[in-house]
Design an enzyme around this catalytic site. Sequence first.
Site, PDB file in Angstrom:
ATOM      1  N   THR A 193      -1.336   7.176 -19.119  1.00 35.32           N
ATOM      2  CA  THR A 193      -0.838   8.523 -19.411  1.00 35.32           C
ATOM      3  C   THR A 193      -1.870   9.362 -20.148  1.00 35.32           C
ATOM      4  OG1 THR A 193       0.188   7.862 -21.503  1.00 35.32           O
ATOM      5  CG2 THR A 193       1.536   7.663 -19.517  1.00 35.32           C
ATOM      6  N   ASP A 194      -1.636  10.668 -20.142  1.00 38.33           N
ATOM      7  CA  ASP A 194      -2.515  11.596 -20.856  1.00 38.33           C
ATOM      8  C   ASP A 194      -1.861  12.030 -22.167  1.00 38.33           C
ATOM      9  OD1 ASP A 194      -0.592  13.497 -20.163  1.00 38.33           O
ATOM     10  OD2 ASP A 194      -1.818  14.419 -18.601  1.00 38.33           O
ATOM     11  N   ALA A 195      -2.468  12.980 -22.838  1.00 40.95           N
ATOM     12  CA  ALA A 195      -1.966  13.433 -24.142  1.00 40.95           C
ATOM     13  C   ALA A 195      -0.582  14.068 -24.043  1.00 40.95           C
ATOM     14  CB  ALA A 195      -2.949  14.420 -24.763  1.00 40.95           C
TER      15      ALA A 195
ATOM     16  N   GLY B  54       1.759  12.818 -22.295  1.00 44.03           N
ATOM     17  CA  GLY B  54       2.719  11.738 -22.093  1.00 44.03           C
ATOM     18  C   GLY B  54       3.113  11.489 -20.653  1.00 44.03           C
ATOM     19  N   VAL B  55       2.413  12.127 -19.722  1.00 47.82           N
ATOM     20  CA  VAL B  55       2.672  11.891 -18.300  1.00 47.82           C
ATOM     21  C   VAL B  55       1.461  11.184 -17.691  1.00 47.82           C
ATOM     22  CG1 VAL B  55       4.268  13.830 -18.022  1.00 47.82           C
ATOM     23  CG2 VAL B  55       1.826  14.186 -17.648  1.00 47.82           C
TER      24      VAL B  55
END
Length: 146
Positions: free
Chosen positions: A14-16, A18-19
Amino acid sequence: MAYAYRRTIHLADTDAAGVVYFAQLLHICHEAYEICLIGNGMDWSGLLREGTVALPIVHSAIDFLRPITWGDRLDIQLYPELENSRQFKISYRIFKENQDSPPESPLATALTRHVAINPRTRQRCSLPPVVETWLRNAPKIEDSKI
């Protein structure tokens, strides 16, 4: 019925926000492709050792239709398709795994296009017969929107 691969989304996927990070989902699709080859008896390491063919990706696309987040259990469906004697594509449909009912609409769809090349000359060549046979026997996508 499609080839299928199941995978849980890890925090590192995930990225920052949250996905799932877009490139990571393409990586997961490639994992599914590799597992599919092995599961269908393809001696991929043997083909690589021979050094007579490589199958690089020359095009990829991904569409995110709904969020994919940490902990989601995915069911990735693969539909390989022969395009010509030197090229094929794989359409992917990514669903949230649901063991109790048919899948809902996809969370994402993706596509990778591969060409056969001679790794020494980097010139296009014919697909190996084993790959062409795998493609001819592959499940067909019911809906060619990808």
